[in-house]
Design a protein around this motif. Structure first.
Motif, PDB file in Angstrom:
ATOM      1  N   ALA A  18     -17.368 -14.481 -13.627  1.00  8.64           N
ATOM      2  CA  ALA A  18     -17.499 -13.203 -12.924  1.00  8.64           C
ATOM      3  C   ALA A  18     -17.377 -13.408 -11.420  1.00  8.64           C
ATOM      4  O   ALA A  18     -16.770 -12.595 -10.706  1.00  8.64           O
ATOM      5  CB  ALA A  18     -18.837 -12.559 -13.273  1.00  8.64           C
ATOM      6  N   ILE A  19     -17.959 -14.517 -10.943  1.00 14.63           N
ATOM      7  CA  ILE A  19     -17.859 -14.838  -9.513  1.00 14.63           C
ATOM      8  C   ILE A  19     -16.402 -15.100  -9.149  1.00 14.63           C
ATOM      9  O   ILE A  19     -15.906 -14.641  -8.113  1.00 14.63           O
ATOM     10  CB  ILE A  19     -18.725 -16.068  -9.183  1.00 14.63           C
ATOM     11  N   LEU A  20     -15.708 -15.849  -9.996  1.00  9.33           N
ATOM     12  CA  LEU A  20     -14.313 -16.185  -9.740  1.00  9.33           C
ATOM     13  C   LEU A  20     -13.441 -14.929  -9.707  1.00  9.33           C
ATOM     14  O   LEU A  20     -12.561 -14.809  -8.840  1.00  9.33           O
ATOM     15  CB  LEU A  20     -13.809 -17.143 -10.821  1.00  9.33           C
ATOM     16  N   ILE A  21     -13.699 -13.985 -10.591  1.00 11.23           N
ATOM     17  CA  ILE A  21     -12.897 -12.756 -10.643  1.00 11.23           C
ATOM     18  C   ILE A  21     -13.061 -11.951  -9.364  1.00 11.23           C
ATOM     19  O   ILE A  21     -12.090 -11.403  -8.828  1.00 11.23           O
ATOM     20  CB  ILE A  21     -13.295 -11.910 -11.870  1.00 11.23           C
ATOM     21  N   ILE A  22     -14.273 -11.872  -8.860  1.00 12.03           N
ATOM     22  CA  ILE A  22     -14.483 -11.133  -7.608  1.00 12.03           C
ATOM     23  C   ILE A  22     -13.761 -11.825  -6.455  1.00 12.03           C
ATOM     24  O   ILE A  22     -13.088 -11.175  -5.644  1.00 12.03           O
ATOM     25  CB  ILE A  22     -15.989 -11.002  -7.304  1.00 12.03           C
ATOM     26  N   GLY A  23     -13.865 -13.153  -6.387  1.00 15.65           N
ATOM     27  CA  GLY A  23     -13.190 -13.894  -5.318  1.00 15.65           C
ATOM     28  C   GLY A  23     -11.685 -13.738  -5.377  1.00 15.65           C
ATOM     29  O   GLY A  23     -11.030 -13.476  -4.354  1.00 15.65           O
ATOM     30  N   LEU A  24     -11.116 -13.877  -6.582  1.00 24.32           N
ATOM     31  CA  LEU A  24      -9.661 -13.744  -6.722  1.00 24.32           C
ATOM     32  C   LEU A  24      -9.203 -12.304  -6.500  1.00 24.32           C
ATOM     33  O   LEU A  24      -8.206 -12.045  -5.814  1.00 24.32           O
ATOM     34  CB  LEU A  24      -9.234 -14.196  -8.123  1.00 24.32           C
ATOM     35  N   GLY A  25      -9.938 -11.363  -7.080  1.00 23.28           N
ATOM     36  CA  GLY A  25      -9.531  -9.963  -6.993  1.00 23.28           C
ATOM     37  C   GLY A  25      -9.469  -9.460  -5.568  1.00 23.28           C
ATOM     38  O   GLY A  25      -8.517  -8.764  -5.179  1.00 23.28           O
TER      39      GLY A  25
END
Length: 783
Positions: free
Chosen positions: A700-707
Motif C-alpha cells: 500500500a505504501i509502494l502504491i501511494i509512492g508510485l501513484g
C-alpha cells in the motif's frame, strides 16, 4: 541562483561532483556492512498503545512452544510394551549438540506420588475438604471403609497395595490425587511406567528440548536431519513417528521461499529483459536499473545512525520500496535519449517534476513515522533517506553517464488528444464505483500463522494432536508476577480462584492446587490441627479398633494412620515437586524475571476466558496472554495503522502538491492515480476476500509512492510543457515495478504472494489512469 545556473555549475565541475558523490556512496556502503542487524519479528508488531510485543514474547514461553513434540503411534498392533521400548531407544539416541533434554514423562519414582497423597493433607486441604473428612469418620463409614480395605487385600494385587491401604484406610488420598491433574499440560495424557500416554493407549509422547533457535534455518535443517536419521534407524514398522516443531515451520517456509525465488527471479529477469529489448536497448539503461541498488547501503547507514540498529525486515521490505526511485533514472534516460533540446536544458526542465515527485513521496512515507509498528517507522526512515540519496544521484551523477548517439535519437510524438475522452472517463468511473463498493469489505489479519506456509503434513499433524491429546498448543497463558516466589504464589492462588469460577479443574494447568503460598499452607495446617482435637483422634482410634476387630484386623493395624494425622510434614516447596519428577514442568512454569518471579498458568482460549479478562486484569501482577486476543489486537493495530497512513499520507501529499503546483485542478489530477491504485487494490481484495497483513501493508505504501510520481510527471507533461517522453517513462516504470515485484504473485508462500498481488492490483489501477484517464480529463479541460 536559478536551476540553470546550478546545473551549469554541476556540468562544469561534473568530474569532481561525481567523484565526491560516488565516494560518499562508497563510504555509506562500507559503513552499512558494520551496522548491527536484528532479526526480531517483534519489529512487525505494534509497540504503542498496547502490549503486543510483550504478549508475543510471553506466548513464546508456552511449555510446548520451545520444544519438539515427538509422537510415536502404534499403527500396527506392536503393543504398549514395545511402543515404550521404542520411545526409550529414541530418547537415548537424542544427544548433544542438537538435543539437550528429552522428557518422556514425570521423571521420578512413581511410589512417591503415593507418599504425596499420604503426607501432604495438612498443607493442602481446603475448608470444604473437612466436611468430606467429617462424613468419613462416622462408625458406619469407618466400618464400610475397612471392609473395602479387607477385600482389596484379598485381591492378587493386594500385597503390593498393603502399605498404602493400611496407611490410609479412609481414602483421604482421594482428596489429593485430583490435584495432580493441574500438573498435566498434555490435556488427555496419562502416565504409564513413567511415560506420557494418550487416552486411547496407542500413542506415547516425547518432549524434546534443543539449543537450536527456531529462527535458525541452517541449524533447524541440521537438527531435523539428525532427528529423521534417528527415527529411521530406531522406529520399526508398525510404529508411526509424528513430529511437530517450530523448526519444521522455519525449514518449510525458508525452503518454499527459496523455491519461489527461483521462479520469481527467473520470471522477473525475463520480464526486465523484454522491457529492455522493447523500450531501451542501450547499455546505459543498466545504470538506471542500478540506481536503487546504489543507494541501499548508504540509506541503511543513515537509518542505523538514527535508530541504532537496523532490522533485517527493514532491509527486505525497504529494498522493495526503493524500487520507486527507478522512476527518477527512467525519466532522465528517456528525456536525454529523446534529444529534443540540449542536455542542460533537458535536465533543467526535468528537475521540477523530479523534485516534486521526490518531495511528495518523502511526504507520503513520513506519514509512516507515526505508525504504531516499529518496523514500519524504520521502513519509512529508510525509504526517506533512500529517496533523497536517489534523487541526488539521479540529478548529479546519472546524467554524466547517459550519452547517446545523435543518429539514434528517439523522436517524441506530440501528445495526441483522446478521440473519445468521455467514453474513457465513463468506463473508468464505472470501474472505480465497482471497486469502491467492495473496498470496505477488506479486513486485516494479525495472525502470523496465516501468512506462513503450513504444509499439509504439518496441518494434519496439528489436527491429529488435538484429536488425540486434547487442546495442547492453543491455550491461553496467564502469568502471576511478584517480587518474590512467595508473592507470586499468593497472586497465583487468587488467579486460580478466578479461573475456577468458570473452568473445570481439568481444563486448567496451574501450580496453585499443588504449591500454595506459605501463607496459605500455614493457615491450612492450623485448620488441620484444630480439626484433629484429642477427643476426635481418640474416637477415630476407637472406631478403627472396633470395626477392625470384627473384620479381622489387629488392634494396632491402623495405629500408624492415626499417628500420621498428628504429625505435620514440612511446608511444601518447589524443590519437593522437582524431586518428585516435575522438574521439566516447573522449569517451564516458573521463571525468574528482571522484576522478580513469574508463574504461568494455562487455560482454554475461548469466549469464557475473554469474559474473565477484566477480572484477571483487575488482579495486581496478573497478565493474560490469549493467542486469539493477541491476533485480534495485532489485526486492529494493522487496520488502524493502514487507515491512519492513507489519510495522513494523502493530506501531506495534497499540501505539498498545492504548494508546488498552486492549481487545485492539477493537484486533483496528480492524486488521481493514487486514488485509482488504492481503490483497485482495496476493491478487488474486498471482492475476492483477500486480507491485509503485516507484509502486504508495504505494498500500500509502494502504491501511494508510485501513484503520486506517475501523476506529477503526467501533470507536468500535460500542463507545464514538460514534453520529455513522459508517457514512455511512466509506462516503463510501471512495467518494471510489475516485473520486479508484481511477479511475486507467482510465489506459493502466502506472504510473498500477498505482496505481489497487492502491487499487481495497485499498479494495475494506477497505470491506466495516468496513461489514459488523465489525458482524457485534460482534453476535456482544454475544449
Amino acid at each position: 541562483m536559478s536551476k540553470r545556473r546550478i546545473f551549469s555549475f554541476c556540468a562544469r565541475y561534473r568530474i569532481l561532483i561525481v567523484g565526491l558523490v560516488l565516494i560518499l556512496l562508497a563510504i555509506g556502503w562500507g559503513a552499512s556492512l558494520r551496522i548491527h542487524l536484528t532479526t526480531d519479528v517483534a519489529a512487525l508488531l505494534p509497540d504503542r498503545g498496547n502490549h503486543a510485543v510483550a504478549d508475543f514474547r510471553r506466548l513464546a514461553k508456552a511449555p510446548l512452544a520451545r520444544r519438539i513434540v515427538l509422537r510415536l503411534r502404534d499403527d500396527g498392533g506392536v503393543g504398549q510394551r514395545q511402543l515404550l521400548a521404542v520411545a526409550d531407544r529414541v530418547a537415548a539416541r537424542l544427544k548433544a549438540p542438537f538435543f539437550s533434554r528429552v522428557v518422556r514423562g514425570p521423571e521420578g519414582d512413581a511410589t512417591r506420588f503415593f507418599s504425596f497423597a499420604l503426607e501432604q493433607w495438612p498443607n493442602l486441604l481446603r475448608v470444604e475438604d473437612f466436611d468430606l473428612i467429617r462424613e468419613r469418620l462416622s462408625p458406619s463409614k469407618v466400618e464400610a471403609a475397612l471392609r473395602e480395605v479387607y477385600d482389596s487385600l484379598l485381591q492378587p494385587t493386594g500385597f503390593l497395595q498393603k502399605k498404602m491401604l493400611l496407611a490410609d484406610p479412609l481414602k483421604f488420598r482421594d482428596l489429593m490425587f485430583p490435584r495432580l491433574i493441574s500438573l498435566n499440560p498434555l490435556g488427555r495424557a496419562r502416565v504409564v511406567e513413567g511415560h506420557f500416554f494418550s487416552a486411547d493407549g496407542r500413542e506415547t509422547m516425547l518432549l524434546i528440548e534443543t539449543p537450536v533457535a527456531i529462527t535458525d534455518f541452517n541449524g533447524a535443517k541440521a537438527l531435523l536431519s539428525e532427528l529423521n536419521r534417528v527415527l529411521d534407524e530406531e522406529v520399526p514398522a508398525g510404529v508411526t513417528a509424528i513430529v511437530l516443531s517450530g523448526h519444521f515451520y522455519t525449514v518449510a517456509n525458508a525452503t518454499a521461499i527459496q523455491r519461489d525465488m527461483v521462479i520469481v527471479v527467473g520470471a522477473s529477469l525475463i520480464s526486465l529483459l523484454l522491457i529492455f529489448l522493447i523500450f531501451m536497448r542501450e547499455r546505459q539503461a543498466v545504470l538506471v536499473f542500478l540506481l536503487p541498488v546504489l543507494i541501499i547501503g548508504p540509506a541503511l547507514t543513515l537509518t542505523g545512525l538514527v535508530d541504532g540498529s537496523v532490522s533485517a525486515i527493514t532491509i527486505g521490505f525497504g529494498a522493495v520500496l526503493l524500487g520507486v526511485t527507478i522512476d527518477y533514472g527512467l525519466h532522465l534516460y528517456f528525456a536525454l535519449k529523446s534529444g529534443t533540446q540540449p542536455r542542460l536544458l533537458t535536465i533543467t526542465a526535468l528537475a521540477p517534476p523530479l523534485l516534486a515527485a521526490a518531495l511528495t513521496t518523502v511526504g507520503a512515507f513520513s506519514a509512516q513515522l507515526f505508525s504504531a509498528l516499529p518496523g514500519q517507522r524504520q521502513l519509512a526512515l529508510f525509504a526517506i533517506f533512500g529517496i533523497i540519496l536517489a534523487l541526488t544521484a539521479a540529478l548529479l551523477v546519472l546524467p554524466n553517464f547517459l550519452h547517446f548517439n545523435p543518429s539514434r535519437v528517439e523522436k517524441i510524438r506530440p501528445w495526441r488528444r483522446s478521440r473519445h475522452p468521455r467514453t474513457v472517463i465513463l468506463f473508468w468511473t464505472l470501474a472505480m464505483a465497482f471497486f469502491l463498493m467492495s473496498a470496505f469489505k477488506v479486513n486485516c489479519v494479525g495472525d502470523l500463522r496465516r501468512i506462513n506456509l503450513v504444509p499439509e503434513s504439518l496441518s494434519a499433524a496439528e489436527k491429529s494432536l488435538q484429536a488425540v491429546w486434547g487442546e495442547v498448543r492453543g491455550r491461553a497463558l496467564v502469568f502471576a508476577e511478584g517480587q518474590t516466589l512467595e508473592e507470586a504464589l499468593q497472586i497465583n492462588e487468587k488467579l486460580y480462584t478466578v479461573l475456577r469460577s468458570e473452568f473445570a479443574a481439568s481444563e486448567i494447568v496451574s501450580l496453585a492446587p499443588v504449591l500454595p503460598s506459605s501463607l496459605s499452607q500455614t493457615a491450612s495446617r492450623e485448620r488441620w490441627q484444630k480439626f484433629w482435637s484429642r477427643e476426635r483422634l481418640d474416637q477415630l482410634r476407637l472406631n478403627l479398633v472396633r470395626a477392625g476387630r470384627d473384620i479381622g484386623f489387629s488392634a494396632t493395624a491402623f495405629s500408624p494412620f492415626v499417628e500420621n494425622l498428628e504429625n505435620l510434614p514440612p511446608l511444601l516447596t518447589e524443590s519437593y515437586w522437582r524431586k518428585l519428577g516435575f522438574a521439566a514442568l516447573f522449569d517451564a512454569m516458573i521463571e525468574e524475571t528482571l522484576s522478580g518471579v513469574a508463574i504461568m498458568s494455562l487455560a482454554p482460549d475461548n469466549a469464557v476466558l475473554a469474559n474473565l479478562s477484566e477480572q484477571c486484569a483487575a488482579l495486581p501482577g496478573v497478565h493474560l496472554v490469549s493467542p486469539k486476543l493477541f491476533n485480534r489486537e495485532v489485526s486492529t493495530a494493522i487496520s488502524r495503522d493502514l487507515k491512519q497512513f492513507i489519510i495522513l499520507a494523502l493530506i501531506i501529499v495534497s499540501l505539498i502538491l498545492l504548494f508546488l503546483l498552486r492549481n487545485l485542478y492539477q493537484v486533483l489530477l496528480a492524486l488521481l492515480p493514487v486514488l485509482a491504485g488504492l481503490l483497485s487494490m482495496f476493491g478487488i481484495m474486498g471482492a475476492l476476500g483477500i486480507s491485509f497483513n503485516l507484509f502486504n501493508l508495504v505494498a500500500a505504501i509502494l502504491i501511494i509512492g508510485l501513484g503520486v510520481d506517475y501523476g506529477i510527471f503526467m501533470v507536468y507533461r500535460l500542463f507545464r510543457g514538460s514534453d520529455q517522453a513522459t508517457e514512455k517513462a511512466v509506462l516503463v516504470s510501471g512495467l518494471t515495478t510489475l516485473a520486479g515485484f508484481g511477479v511475486l504473485v507467482l510465489a506459493r508462500h502466502p506472504a510473498l504472494n500477498s505482496i505481489g498481488l497487492t502491487v499487481l492490483l495497485g499498479v494495475g489501477g494506477a497505470l491506466p489512469t495516468v496513461l489514459w484517464v488523465l489525458p482524457a480529463l485534460a482534453s476535456l479541460k482544454s475544449d
